[in-house]
Design an enzyme around this catalytic site. Structure first.
Site, short mmCIF file in Angstrom:
data_model
loop_
_atom_site.label_atom_id
_atom_site.label_comp_id
_atom_site.label_asym_id
_atom_site.label_seq_id
_atom_site.Cartn_x
_atom_site.Cartn_y
_atom_site.Cartn_z
CE LYS A 156 -3.77 9.36 -69.46
NZ LYS A 156 -4.98 9.73 -70.23
CE LYS A 268 -11.47 7.91 -72.05
NZ LYS A 268 -10.48 8.15 -73.09
#
Ligand code: MG
Length: 340
Positions: A156, A268
């Protein structure tokens, strides 16, 4: 297979072993709903609603309200007419229906009264990408994950100051073994200048032959509202861009495709919406996809991995290497559904 199903559901809460830190903030508890459909012959299908409202799905409260207002007996018409405003519910109900009815993949799924967790192990034909902790902690964790067999990692960015992250990034790429694949996920947290800086840094390292690892892509560099800028950035750099938050639901996915996005789409399944409509879209347009987790339990993961196995193109690793964020789930599940 009959057309009427007994419908039951249980809300759940699971604490992350370590807080998940992204540009959206810290996430400590995953909450969702497990649902069970039983047809008149006693065949059972399990489903899971695992919303992430800050990512673009409905809220948990909206999903719970939807479940509470349904009768105890529902039909296929109920399942296939769930509003597009409730994409995580579309996924949960439709995948439970597919589980119960067996779908095209044989009907072994429908025979479990209890979900058999030993059968919910990683799909052997799929490569997995492991999620590293943000910041410097990544430098200490990749090795354990490497030993577990992971060769693709996601880190991240957009969490700390860019100068600090660039420093850590340089350490990371020189620490990881050669040919490791690395994905950088900004969660929409970069400014336009910062996005250019990251893309240029990755391109330059590559040109200068200083890049021992492979930067597979930078994910969602800019906020959802800055789609046009990402569309322009994509062909300007050699480093690829993947959209994630921008394509959270089927409606968004179709809109970005229609506006010309031909880069990578992160999907997703847990929040994208109807699995059958997702199949149709991916098969029709042959888009370049990376399937990714929403920190769901094994119930939704089974359905999501099935879709990933069917629809993944270009042999990209799937973003389901997240087991190290939770404790083992079997005992947890049996305490949730205590009549099993
Ligand atoms: Mg992402």
């Amino acid at each position: 297979m009959t057309n009427d199903y007994r419908f039951e559901f249980r809300p759940y809460r699971r604490r992350f072993l370590r807080s998940l830190t992204t540009n959206h903030g810290n996430w400590d508890i995953r909450e969702g709903i497990i649902l069970r459909l039983t047809d008149e012959s006693g065949k059972v299908g399990w489903g899971e609603i695992a919303p992430i409202s800050w990512f673009g799905s409905e809220t948990l409260e909206q999903a719970l309200d939807f479940c509470h207002q349904l009768p105890a007996e529902i039909t296929e018409e109920t399942i296939f007419s769930i509003s597009d405003e409730l994409p995580a519910c579309q996924f949960g109900f439709e995948s439970a229906w597919e589980w119960g009815s067996g779908g095209d993949e044989g009907d072994e799924g429908g025979n479990f009264i209890t979900p058999n967790f030993s059968l919910l192990t990683p799909h052997s034909s799929l490569l997995y990408s492991a999620l590293l902790p943000s910041g410097e902690a990544a430098l200490n964790q990749w090795e354990t994950l490497w030993e577990q067999g992971y060769r693709t990692f996601k880190w991240k960015i957009g969490v700390y100051a860019i100068a600090d992250e660039l420093e850590i990034f340089k350490s990371l790429i020189h620490t990881l073994p050669a040919f490791t694949k690395l994905r950088l996920d900004a969660n929409g947290g970069l400014s336009y200048e910062e996005a250019n800086l990251w893309l240029r840094t990755c391109d330059n390292l590559k040109v200068n032959g200083e890049l021992p690892v492979i930067i597979e892509f930078i994910e969602q560099p800019l906020p959802v509202g800055q789609f046009q800028q990402m569309l322009e950035l994509s062909p300007s750099y050699e480093t690829a861009i993947a959209l994630d938050e921008s394509v959270a639901t089927l409606g968004q996915l179709a809109a970005c495709y229609q506006q010309g996005w031909r880069g990578i789409f992160v999907i997703k399944p847990g929040i994208v919406g109807s699995p059958s409509r997702l199949r149709k879209f991916c098969q029709q347009h042959k888009i370049d996809t990376v399937f990714s987790s929403v920190f769901e339990t094994a119930i939704a993961r089974l359905a999501a991995l099935q879709l990933a196995a069917e629809l993944s193109q270009n042999n990209r690793a799937i973003g389901f290497g997240i087991d190290h964020f939770f404790e083992q789930e079997e005992t947890w599940f049996q305490s949730l559904w205590n009549d099993l």
